[in-house]
Motif scaffolding. Structure first.
Motif, short mmCIF file in Angstrom:
data_model
loop_
_atom_site.label_atom_id
_atom_site.label_comp_id
_atom_site.label_asym_id
_atom_site.label_seq_id
_atom_site.Cartn_x
_atom_site.Cartn_y
_atom_site.Cartn_z
N TYR A 216 0.81 -1.22 0.00
CA TYR A 216 0.00 0.00 0.00
C TYR A 216 0.85 1.27 0.00
N GLY A 217 2.15 1.13 0.17
CA GLY A 217 3.02 2.30 0.13
C GLY A 217 3.04 3.09 1.43
N LEU A 218 2.60 2.46 2.54
CA LEU A 218 2.55 3.16 3.82
C LEU A 218 3.81 2.95 4.65
N ILE A 219 4.52 1.85 4.41
CA ILE A 219 5.80 1.61 5.05
C ILE A 219 6.79 1.11 4.00
N TYR A 220 8.07 1.14 4.34
CA TYR A 220 9.09 0.68 3.39
C TYR A 220 10.27 0.11 4.17
N GLU A 221 11.11 -0.63 3.46
CA GLU A 221 12.31 -1.20 4.07
C GLU A 221 13.36 -0.10 4.18
N ALA A 222 13.66 0.31 5.42
CA ALA A 222 14.54 1.45 5.64
C ALA A 222 16.00 1.05 5.83
N GLY A 223 16.29 -0.23 5.92
CA GLY A 223 17.66 -0.68 6.12
C GLY A 223 17.68 -2.06 6.71
N ARG A 224 18.84 -2.43 7.23
CA ARG A 224 19.02 -3.74 7.84
C ARG A 224 19.60 -3.60 9.23
N LEU A 225 19.13 -4.42 10.16
CA LEU A 225 19.62 -4.40 11.53
C LEU A 225 20.97 -5.10 11.59
N ASP A 226 21.92 -4.48 12.30
CA ASP A 226 23.25 -5.06 12.44
C ASP A 226 23.20 -6.17 13.48
N ALA A 227 22.67 -7.30 13.07
CA ALA A 227 22.50 -8.46 13.95
C ALA A 227 22.53 -9.71 13.08
N PRO A 228 22.68 -10.89 13.71
CA PRO A 228 22.68 -12.13 12.92
C PRO A 228 21.46 -12.23 12.02
N GLY A 229 21.71 -12.56 10.76
CA GLY A 229 20.62 -12.65 9.79
C GLY A 229 20.27 -11.33 9.15
N ARG A 230 20.75 -10.22 9.73
CA ARG A 230 20.49 -8.86 9.23
C ARG A 230 19.03 -8.69 8.80
N PRO A 231 18.10 -8.77 9.78
CA PRO A 231 16.67 -8.60 9.44
C PRO A 231 16.37 -7.20 8.94
N ALA A 232 15.35 -7.09 8.10
CA ALA A 232 14.97 -5.80 7.52
C ALA A 232 14.33 -4.90 8.57
N LEU A 233 14.61 -3.61 8.46
CA LEU A 233 14.00 -2.60 9.33
C LEU A 233 12.95 -1.84 8.53
N PHE A 234 11.79 -1.60 9.12
CA PHE A 234 10.70 -0.93 8.43
C PHE A 234 10.37 0.40 9.08
N ALA A 235 10.00 1.38 8.23
CA ALA A 235 9.63 2.71 8.70
C ALA A 235 8.49 3.22 7.83
N THR A 236 7.83 4.27 8.29
CA THR A 236 6.71 4.83 7.53
C THR A 236 7.20 5.68 6.37
N THR A 237 6.35 5.84 5.38
CA THR A 237 6.68 6.59 4.17
C THR A 237 6.05 7.99 4.20
N GLU A 238 6.38 8.74 3.17
CA GLU A 238 5.77 10.06 3.01
C GLU A 238 4.27 9.92 2.74
N GLU A 239 3.89 8.84 2.06
CA GLU A 239 2.47 8.59 1.80
C GLU A 239 1.70 8.41 3.10
N PHE A 240 2.34 7.79 4.09
CA PHE A 240 1.72 7.64 5.41
C PHE A 240 1.42 9.01 6.01
N LEU A 241 2.39 9.93 5.96
CA LEU A 241 2.18 11.28 6.48
C LEU A 241 1.02 11.96 5.75
N ARG A 242 1.00 11.80 4.44
CA ARG A 242 -0.03 12.44 3.62
C ARG A 242 -1.41 11.89 3.95
N ARG A 243 -1.51 10.56 4.06
CA ARG A 243 -2.80 9.92 4.30
C ARG A 243 -3.37 10.27 5.67
#
Length: 290
Positions: A216-243
């Protein structure tokens, strides 16, 4: 000795350039201060005229006189010094330039790009946008300029949505279920956050909800956590602010400290219970195998 004098000359030249730049900034700000003052006076005139219309019934005449006075006020308020302000474009064109850029780009435009468009500093660009926002509000325009994380975007006013769909197809809206809203709230307040952490807070797997919010474009993958497996980090998008009608993440509603502590305590208790249940299940399974 000569090198000392040369260094002094270079320092003096550098300081002179800084002083000239600061002087230019002050001139631009002074001009914008004058413009804001005239807009406030015109806005006050308009409100006063509207109140008078309701009393004496001379709405058409008073409105015309107000518009004429407003135009004269803004025009006569232009400083003769505006042509002396450094820059490629005259100050009288700044609002029109910003308006043209925002209209043409469609999406949000960072402040630094607006500053480059008018060949002025970012602070001057912000004040030009604020003046333009005030002018739109004063004139009851169908358009508005919204702020989104140090960027600006031109959009239609929400109250005219019903009028728009009379001539255009209604846009498809994504319906957010309770699960999606709960997941989105966690991302908004804990970002950047991993799927594992979201799942621990909710108590269930959140892979599907996270994937749907990304779609839906409300969150996105903002990076990777510096930990085993390097899981994806998620954050809100500009579309979230707009909506959700907020300018920055800091504008999100906050709860009082007591409610916050209660919720944190409840979440910690649920997590402890979940860990105990998981440990008990592992123990039972081990005993059965033995």
């Amino acid at each position: 000795m000569g090198s000392l004098f040369d260094d002094d000359d270079e320092d003096e030249e550098f300081d002179l350039a800084a002083i000239e730049a600061r002087h230019a900034q002050m001139e631009a700000e002074a001009l914008l201060d004058e413009e804001e003052r005239h807009l406030e006076e015109a806005f006050a005139r308009t409100e006063g005229a509207q109140e008078a219309d309701a009393v004496d019934g001379r709405q058409g005449i008073v409105r015309q006189e107000t518009e004429n006075d407003q135009t004269e006020t803004v025009q006569t308020g232009k400083s003769e010094e505006e042509n002396t302000i450094p820059g490629i474009y005259p100050a009288s064109d700044w609002e029109a330039i910003v308006e043209a850029v925002l209209f043409t780009m469609g999406n949000s435009v960072p402040v630094e790009q607006l500053a480059a468009a008018i060949d002025q500093s970012e602070e001057v660009a912000k004040r030009v946008v604020r003046n333009l926002q005030r002018r739109y509000q004063q004139e009851n325009r169908g358009m508005q300029i919204i702020e989104l994380e140090n960027a600006y975007q031109m959009s239609t006013r929400a109250k005219y949505y019903e009028n728009l769909i009379r001539v255009a197809s209604a846009p498809k809206k994504h319906v957010l279920s309770d699960v999606l809203l709960e997941t989105l709230s966690i991302v908004a307040y804990r970002q950047p956050v991993t799927k594992i952490e979201i799942g621990r807070i909710r108590g269930v797997s959140s892979d599907h909800a996270v994937n749907r919010l990304v779609e839906y474009g409300l969150i996105y993958e903002a990076g990777r956590l510096d930990a085993p497996g390097r899981p994806a980090l998620f954050a809100t998008t500009e579309e979230f602010l707009r909506r959700f009608g907020v300018g920055t993440i800091t504008d999100l509603p906050t709860m009082n400290p007591e409610q916050k502590e209660e919720i944190i305590q409840e979440v910690e208790e649920e997590l402890q219970q979940a860990d105990q249940t998981s440990t008990q299940e592992d123990t039972d399974t081990k005993n059965k195998k033995e």
